[in-house]
Motif scaffolding. Structure first.
Motif, PDB file in Angstrom:
ATOM      1  N   GLY A 436      11.726  28.756 -15.670  1.00 20.54           N
ATOM      2  CA  GLY A 436      10.439  28.256 -16.140  1.00 20.54           C
ATOM      3  C   GLY A 436       9.749  29.264 -17.042  1.00 20.54           C
ATOM      4  O   GLY A 436      10.309  30.314 -17.384  1.00 20.54           O
ATOM      5  N   ARG A 437       8.548  28.960 -17.400  1.00 23.70           N
ATOM      6  CA  ARG A 437       7.786  29.809 -18.323  1.00 23.70           C
ATOM      7  C   ARG A 437       7.535  31.188 -17.731  1.00 23.70           C
ATOM      8  O   ARG A 437       7.515  32.185 -18.466  1.00 23.70           O
ATOM      9  CB  ARG A 437       6.471  29.118 -18.679  1.00 23.70           C
ATOM     10  N   ALA A 438       7.322  31.252 -16.429  1.00 25.57           N
ATOM     11  CA  ALA A 438       7.054  32.551 -15.808  1.00 25.57           C
ATOM     12  C   ALA A 438       8.257  33.486 -15.953  1.00 25.57           C
ATOM     13  O   ALA A 438       8.090  34.694 -16.184  1.00 25.57           O
ATOM     14  CB  ALA A 438       6.718  32.362 -14.329  1.00 25.57           C
ATOM     15  N   GLU A 439       9.462  32.941 -15.830  1.00 26.31           N
ATOM     16  CA  GLU A 439      10.666  33.772 -15.978  1.00 26.31           C
ATOM     17  C   GLU A 439      10.782  34.308 -17.397  1.00 26.31           C
ATOM     18  O   GLU A 439      11.125  35.479 -17.609  1.00 26.31           O
ATOM     19  CB  GLU A 439      11.918  32.960 -15.615  1.00 26.31           C
ATOM     20  N   LEU A 440      10.506  33.470 -18.392  1.00 31.33           N
ATOM     21  CA  LEU A 440      10.563  33.936 -19.778  1.00 31.33           C
ATOM     22  C   LEU A 440       9.570  35.059 -20.013  1.00 31.33           C
ATOM     23  O   LEU A 440       9.905  36.084 -20.625  1.00 31.33           O
ATOM     24  CB  LEU A 440      10.296  32.768 -20.741  1.00 31.33           C
ATOM     25  N   ALA A 441       8.367  34.893 -19.512  1.00 32.23           N
ATOM     26  CA  ALA A 441       7.353  35.938 -19.697  1.00 32.23           C
ATOM     27  C   ALA A 441       7.794  37.231 -19.016  1.00 32.23           C
ATOM     28  O   ALA A 441       7.614  38.325 -19.570  1.00 32.23           O
ATOM     29  CB  ALA A 441       6.017  35.455 -19.135  1.00 32.23           C
ATOM     30  N   GLY A 442       8.375  37.130 -17.830  1.00 27.03           N
ATOM     31  CA  GLY A 442       8.833  38.314 -17.116  1.00 27.03           C
ATOM     32  C   GLY A 442       9.948  39.033 -17.854  1.00 27.03           C
ATOM     33  O   GLY A 442       9.978  40.270 -17.919  1.00 27.03           O
ATOM     34  N   VAL A 443      10.879  38.281 -18.434  1.00 27.75           N
ATOM     35  CA  VAL A 443      11.991  38.893 -19.166  1.00 27.75           C
ATOM     36  C   VAL A 443      11.477  39.553 -20.440  1.00 27.75           C
ATOM     37  O   VAL A 443      11.856  40.689 -20.759  1.00 27.75           O
ATOM     38  CB  VAL A 443      13.074  37.847 -19.481  1.00 27.75           C
ATOM     39  N   TRP A 444      10.642  38.849 -21.181  1.00 29.88           N
ATOM     40  CA  TRP A 444      10.089  39.470 -22.399  1.00 29.88           C
ATOM     41  C   TRP A 444       9.370  40.770 -22.054  1.00 29.88           C
ATOM     42  O   TRP A 444       9.527  41.782 -22.747  1.00 29.88           O
ATOM     43  CB  TRP A 444       9.114  38.493 -23.075  1.00 29.88           C
ATOM     44  N   GLY A 445       8.595  40.739 -20.966  1.00 31.40           N
ATOM     45  CA  GLY A 445       7.870  41.946 -20.574  1.00 31.40           C
ATOM     46  C   GLY A 445       8.803  43.095 -20.241  1.00 31.40           C
ATOM     47  O   GLY A 445       8.544  44.248 -20.573  1.00 31.40           O
ATOM     48  N   ALA A 446       9.929  42.772 -19.585  1.00 36.96           N
ATOM     49  CA  ALA A 446      10.891  43.805 -19.213  1.00 36.96           C
ATOM     50  C   ALA A 446      11.506  44.459 -20.439  1.00 36.96           C
ATOM     51  O   ALA A 446      11.831  45.653 -20.421  1.00 36.96           O
ATOM     52  CB  ALA A 446      11.981  43.205 -18.331  1.00 36.96           C
ATOM     53  N   PHE A 447      11.676  43.688 -21.519  1.00 34.08           N
ATOM     54  CA  PHE A 447      12.209  44.242 -22.767  1.00 34.08           C
ATOM     55  C   PHE A 447      11.123  44.884 -23.624  1.00 34.08           C
ATOM     56  O   PHE A 447      11.417  45.451 -24.684  1.00 34.08           O
ATOM     57  CB  PHE A 447      12.898  43.141 -23.580  1.00 34.08           C
ATOM     58  N   GLY A 448       9.868  44.753 -23.198  1.00 33.69           N
ATOM     59  CA  GLY A 448       8.772  45.334 -23.954  1.00 33.69           C
ATOM     60  C   GLY A 448       8.355  44.511 -25.159  1.00 33.69           C
ATOM     61  O   GLY A 448       7.858  45.055 -26.147  1.00 33.69           O
ATOM     62  N   VAL A 449       8.550  43.190 -25.101  1.00 35.42           N
ATOM     63  CA  VAL A 449       8.145  42.322 -26.208  1.00 35.42           C
ATOM     64  C   VAL A 449       7.238  41.228 -25.659  1.00 35.42           C
ATOM     65  O   VAL A 449       7.131  41.015 -24.447  1.00 35.42           O
ATOM     66  CB  VAL A 449       9.367  41.684 -26.907  1.00 35.42           C
ATOM     67  N   GLN A 450       6.589  40.527 -26.563  1.00 31.89           N
ATOM     68  CA  GLN A 450       5.733  39.414 -26.191  1.00 31.89           C
ATOM     69  C   GLN A 450       6.208  38.170 -26.923  1.00 31.89           C
ATOM     70  O   GLN A 450       6.753  38.243 -28.026  1.00 31.89           O
ATOM     71  CB  GLN A 450       4.267  39.695 -26.554  1.00 31.89           C
ATOM     72  N   GLY A 451       5.987  37.036 -26.323  1.00 36.07           N
ATOM     73  CA  GLY A 451       6.392  35.788 -26.959  1.00 36.07           C
ATOM     74  C   GLY A 451       5.416  34.681 -26.643  1.00 36.07           C
ATOM     75  O   GLY A 451       4.864  34.631 -25.547  1.00 36.07           O
ATOM     76  N   ASP A 452       5.241  33.796 -27.591  1.00 33.79           N
ATOM     77  CA  ASP A 452       4.379  32.628 -27.422  1.00 33.79           C
ATOM     78  C   ASP A 452       5.297  31.407 -27.302  1.00 33.79           C
ATOM     79  O   ASP A 452       5.900  30.980 -28.296  1.00 33.79           O
ATOM     80  CB  ASP A 452       3.430  32.497 -28.612  1.00 33.79           C
ATOM     81  N   ILE A 453       5.402  30.853 -26.122  1.00 33.23           N
ATOM     82  CA  ILE A 453       6.361  29.781 -25.886  1.00 33.23           C
ATOM     83  C   ILE A 453       6.081  28.583 -26.770  1.00 33.23           C
ATOM     84  O   ILE A 453       7.005  28.009 -27.373  1.00 33.23           O
ATOM     85  CB  ILE A 453       6.359  29.388 -24.396  1.00 33.23           C
ATOM     86  N   GLU A 454       4.841  28.183 -26.882  1.00 37.84           N
ATOM     87  CA  GLU A 454       4.528  26.992 -27.675  1.00 37.84           C
ATOM     88  C   GLU A 454       4.881  27.211 -29.141  1.00 37.84           C
ATOM     89  O   GLU A 454       5.462  26.330 -29.789  1.00 37.84           O
ATOM     90  CB  GLU A 454       3.038  26.640 -27.533  1.00 37.84           C
ATOM     91  N   GLN A 455       4.532  28.379 -29.644  1.00 35.83           N
ATOM     92  CA  GLN A 455       4.805  28.675 -31.056  1.00 35.83           C
ATOM     93  C   GLN A 455       6.310  28.752 -31.311  1.00 35.83           C
ATOM     94  O   GLN A 455       6.816  28.197 -32.299  1.00 35.83           O
ATOM     95  CB  GLN A 455       4.135  30.001 -31.426  1.00 35.83           C
ATOM     96  N   LEU A 456       7.017  29.392 -30.418  1.00 32.36           N
ATOM     97  CA  LEU A 456       8.465  29.511 -30.584  1.00 32.36           C
ATOM     98  C   LEU A 456       9.149  28.152 -30.451  1.00 32.36           C
ATOM     99  O   LEU A 456      10.096  27.845 -31.181  1.00 32.36           O
ATOM    100  CB  LEU A 456       9.030  30.489 -29.555  1.00 32.36           C
ATOM    101  N   ASP A 457       8.677  27.353 -29.521  1.00 40.08           N
ATOM    102  CA  ASP A 457       9.284  26.033 -29.310  1.00 40.08           C
ATOM    103  C   ASP A 457       9.204  25.183 -30.567  1.00 40.08           C
ATOM    104  O   ASP A 457      10.125  24.421 -30.884  1.00 40.08           O
ATOM    105  CB  ASP A 457       8.580  25.328 -28.148  1.00 40.08           C
TER     106      ASP A 457
END
Length: 961
Positions: A436-457
């Motif tokens: 889910g969205r929480a997992e994506l946010a957690g992974v991006w954070g672990a790599f030190g990046v940020q992402g906007d799911i709606e914008q990327l989608d």
């Protein structure tokens, strides 16, 4: 008025679990003992069990606890597991089990207490469910014939290697494995290849087959699709190159990916293998899960394992059965093409029903969602400067972060997500149905990046190659379109269950198969998330509860059997046999005795023994069985002398397959040891020994145990099972190990037997709970009552049927064999007639024609109460009287209730032309009309099904024709 004072301690203790597990109460046991001629259980077993094998001390197990206490203990162990969001992948994925399937299949005794469908007339429900599974696998893989499940992906790939060698044109050469295959699969293949002289070459095949490998000859090739790295490559050119070399090509495929990607069959593959775990089956720390194999038409009759086919019954109506049963290892033995005890029926039913419930459109939606999350995740990482190694993928990404992989994985764990560290630079990330969205946010954070799911989608394109997109239809049969509502699905599952006979209906007296109580308390923890949702390659410190449970179960099983070490990795009895024989082989080789390859096997042994010995690279030499059912001592000694320098091991079942305690077992073991061999005691009949004798102390060097027999894991219609292997100390260094979990076995081990480090860990809480609930005294009492029940049946039936073998004092062990051959010779009534007539009386037949043709092997277990034992005996005695009517001419020899059994409700309608009445047909003596079990079909024509091999759901118009 006064009452006897009862202490608070007594009131708090409740009813001991052993009283719930053991069917006959004290009063019933007294009646049974009197009938057999003994005053107590101890007196009975003192006579039945030879002195030379008796245990001197009580089992050193913890005191029995109540059901509430054991559940609390298990809850404490479960709480010590940490269930993070798993994005490890490698063939194991989070999945949502539809609750209608969870409750009505996985948690339903109508499904999990069923036996292998060798009596197809009373197995039509699970056979239809397996046909759905086969259809699902065949259509998704694009190959026309699928089996009814295998154990897991790793062993399925190993079976494909063996099949490729057997059916291919190239008889020598190597088995070539792409480097992007799952690492555990590669390791299992290597374990299985070495004993049979197969050389495995692992190479990067992304640019084709290397010339130096092609020059050596290649009999088979294995590819992963998508690869372990996540890469999706077009394998058509590679497959064509392999075919030009005469090789058979196997594709290990992800079924969810195949809802979007071109099928292996379309790409040119000959065989497809894999796992159906992500189709609604919890990860369970590694299993149980249903593996699969599908093949081209020309290989259908060589397919390993079980195959469900469509046939007809006596009325010409459609009926299902296991097809091509002559491949069964009990018949072919050392010539068996595989070990058929390699199925996971309950899990196959779940996976098939997952496809039935979701249908093709639902599966595509789950796949698209999974892929969409992976694409958005990848683009967010790229935007943050992280390199994604592959441009085409389905659900798994490989990210390159030079020198930072460990740091990233640790940071993700802090965010509640498990990733896979491939090496110092590479991180593996897998999305699944639960992402889910929480997992994506957690992974991006672990790599030190940020992402906007709606914008990327809104901006990200698909990452599947256009040339590999699937264009054909699949799962077109109505069964995959009819059951979308929960009401409809619930009723479909109930309809199938009602067709079947399982342990929840009545006694299944199968000799050697030990169908006994699978207590609800033992079963309950299996579906707890803390046990069900853990990935097998999760960090060990997240599995403290599991690892404690595993260690305690290993130690307690070692105590019960008298061995020094136990491995729980083998996920079936057949795999336990193989593991034990590989340990023996490795031990001899370590001692410089590479010439020791002869495996002595009594002619009465389980056919699995011979099949496993051949798989372990051994030469099978059969030892005769005497007229008394014991091993022929003269022939054994002659074979030992003849093969003294080459003798590796004797495989012997104890008590014997004939159901008796052989008195000379210690002498047999000593003779083998004197010749430098080892003794393998097959643990199939351990239910007659627990608490009374320990194989590891009366001469055994190694045994496999069947946890789905003695230790209460349910059969599930033919799987799940667990086949741990126990060994004495000198063999312990050669137990299975695992490349991805060092603590799973010794560094000097033979390699993995199963894909997961601890095999089917998800069902180990069942056996752990059973041992904990029973304690040492309870386990001993269960054994004693099992022996009592078998002797009670033997005594009640001996005046009507000859009891073929007995031991000391005229006693049997935990099972008895009754001989129908004289009756067949005198009347023409066959063993099949008796078995099918038992259905009319409301029983599953005992084991037919094994180990002696024309006999029934009966094992009542300790769980059946006296009323059920008497109901069975009364039915057998009534059938004997019916046979007499045929013999006397009162009933026609070709038109009688036995020859026409079983009788369905439909058979009662219309004209009745038989010389016996409708009542005699369906309500024979002792059958209560209100509790009648009605078989859904009449006797099935097996030969028709083998001549007309149909192994997937046929179009409905074919049924009409």
């Amino acid at each position: 008025m006064t009452t006897n004072r009862i202490s608070l301690t007594e009131l708090e203790s409740g009813t001991p679990f052993a009283r719930r597990h053991i069917g006959p109460d004290h009063e019933a046991q007294a009646k049974m003992l009197a009938h057999v001629g003994f005053g107590s259980l101890d007196e009975l077993t003192a006579t039945a069990v030879p002195d030379v094998i008796k245990s001197a001390e009580a089992l050193g197990l913890p005191q029995a606890r109540t059901e509430a206490e054991v559940l609390a203990e298990l809850r404490g162990l479960a709480d010590r597991n940490q269930v993070l969001s798993s994005m490890i992948g490698l063939g194991y994925y989070g999945t949502f089990t539809p609750t209608v399937i969870l409750r009505n299949v996985m948690e339903n005794p109508a499904w999990y207490t069923a036996y292998t469908p060798y009596q197809p007339e009373i197995s039509q429900g699970r056979l239809e469910a397996l046909l759905n599974f086969q259809t699902m696998v065949a259509e998704l893989t694009g190959l026309p014939t699928s089996g009814a499940s295998l154990l897991d992906e790793g062993t399925a790939a190993a079976e494909a290697m063996a099949l490729s060698r057997r059916v291919g044109k190239v008889k020598q050469g190597v088995f070539l494995v792409d480097a992007d295959c799952l690492p555990q699969t590669v390791a299992v293949i290597e374990t299985r290849a070495e004993p049979t002289g197969v050389e495995v070459v692992v190479a990067d095949l992304s640019e084709g087959i290397p010339a130096e490998v092609a020059e050596r000859g290649v009999f088979g090739v294995l590819l992963q699709y998508p690869g372990a790295s996540g890469a999706v490559r077009d394998p058509r050119a590679l497959i064509e190159q392999a075919h030009d070399l005469g090789a058979i090509v196997t594709v290990a495929a992800d079924l969810l990916a195949l809802t979007l990607l071109a099928s292996p069959g379309e790409l040119g593959a000959d065989i497809a293998v894999g796992t159906t775990q992500r189709f609604g089956v919890p990860m369970g720390f590694g299993g149980p899960h249903a593996g699969f194999m599908a093949v081209r038409d020309q290989f259908a009759r060589s397919l390993p394992g079980r195959l469900v086919g469509v046939s007809v019954d006596a009325d010409g109506s459609k009926a299902y059965r296991l097809a091509l049963q002559t491949r069964e290892q009990h018949i072919r033995r050392e010539k068996a093409t595989s070990n058929i005890c390699t199925a996971q029926v309950l899990l196959a039913v779940m996976a098939g029903m997952y496809a039935v419930y979701h249908g093709p459109e639902g599966l595509r939606t789950i796949a698209r969602r999974t892929h969409r999350y992976a694409a958005i995740l990848a683009e967010g990482l790229r935007a943050g400067g992280v390199e994604i190694v592959h441009g085409a993928y389905f659900d798994t990404l490989t990210a390159r972060v030079p020198g930072r992989a460990g740091e990233v994985v640790a940071a993700a764990r802090q965010a509640g997500v498990n990733l896979r560290q491939i090496d110092a630079d590479l991180v593996g990330i897998a999305c699944d149905e639960t992402t889910g969205r929480a997992e994506l946010a957690g992974v991006w954070g672990a790599f030190g990046v940020q992402g906007d799911i709606e914008q990327l989608d809104a901006a990200v394109a698909e990452a599947l190659p256009q040339t590999l997109l699937r264009g054909d239809d699949y799962l077109t049969h109505p069964v995959f379109h009819q059951y979308r509502s929960e009401t409809a699905m619930l009723r479909y599952l109930r309809t199938l269950a009602d067709k079947d006979y399982a342990l929840d209906r009545g006694m299944i007296p199968l000799g050697s198969c030990t169908m006994k109580l699978n207590a609800t308390t033992e079963m309950e923890p299996v579906t707890w998330p803390a046990f069900g949702q853990l990935h097998p390659f999760a960090p060990a410190d997240q599995a403290e509860g599991y690892l404690t449970l595993i260690q305690e179960l290993e130690e307690r099983l070692a105590t019960v059997t008298g061995y020094d070490k136990v491995s729980l990795q083998p996920n079936a009895g057949s795999q336990g046999e193989l593991a034990g024989l590989l340990a023996v082989r490795a031990y001899h080789r370590a001692n410089g005795d590479e010439q020791r390859t002869v495996c002595l096997i009594p002619s009465s042994a389980h056919g699995t023994n011979a099949a496993s010995a051949v798989m372990a690279g051994m030469k099978v030499v059969v030892v005769k069985t005497g007229e008394d059912g014991e091993v022929d001592a003269d022939d054994l000694h002659a074979k030992i002398d003849k093969h003294r320098d080459e003798l590796a091991v004797l495989m012997v079942t104890y008590p014997s397959t004939h159901g008796v305690f052989e008195e000379h077992i210690t002498q047999i073991c000593a003779a083998v040891h004197d010749a430098g061999g080892q003794v393998y005691v097959d643990g199939a009949n351990l239910n007659a020994l627990v608490g009374l004798a320990e194989p590891g102390k009366f001469g055994g060097d190694v045994s496999h145990l069947n946890l789905h027999k003695t230790f209460c894991i349910p059969h599930g219609g033919g799987g799940p099972g667990v086949g741990p292997v126990g060994v004495r100390a000198h063999l312990a260094p050669y137990l299975p190990n695992h490349p991805l979990q060092p603590s799973a076995g010794p560094e000097t081990g033979v390699g993995p037997i199963s894909a997961a480090p601890w095999g089917s860990a998800g069902i180990l809480p069942i056996s752990w709970a059973y041992v904990r609930l029973m304690g040492g005294e309870g386990l001993k009492r269960a054994t004693q009552v099992a022996v009592l029940s078998a002797n009670y049946i033997a005594k009640r039936l001996e005046a009507h049927y000859p009891v073929l073998y007995t031991g000391p004092g005229g006693l049997v062990a935990h099972e008895c064999i009754i001989d129908v051959r004289p009756l067949t010779k005198a009347t023409g009534v066959s063993i099949d007639d008796v078995a099918k007539r038992l259905i009319d009386y409301g029983f599953h037949a005992p084991t037919m024609s094994f180990p002696v043709a024309g006999t029934l092997m009966i094992e009542p277990t300790e769980s059946e109460d006296l009323d059920e034992l008497d109901r069975f005996c009364d039915a057998m005695i009534a059938i004997r009287a019916e046979i007499e009517k045929v013999g006397s001419g009162e009933w026609d020899k070709d038109d009688n209730p036995l020859r026409n059994a079983p009788h369905t409700a439909a058979a009662l309608g219309g004209d009745w032309a038989h010389p016996y009445t409708r009542e005699e047909a369906v309500f024979p003596a002792g059958v209560d009309a209100a509790e009648k079990y009605w078989p859904p079909v009449r006797r099935i024509d097996g030969a028709f099904g083998d001549r007309n091999l149909v192994c997937s759901c046929p179009p409905l118009d074919e049924y009409d024709s």
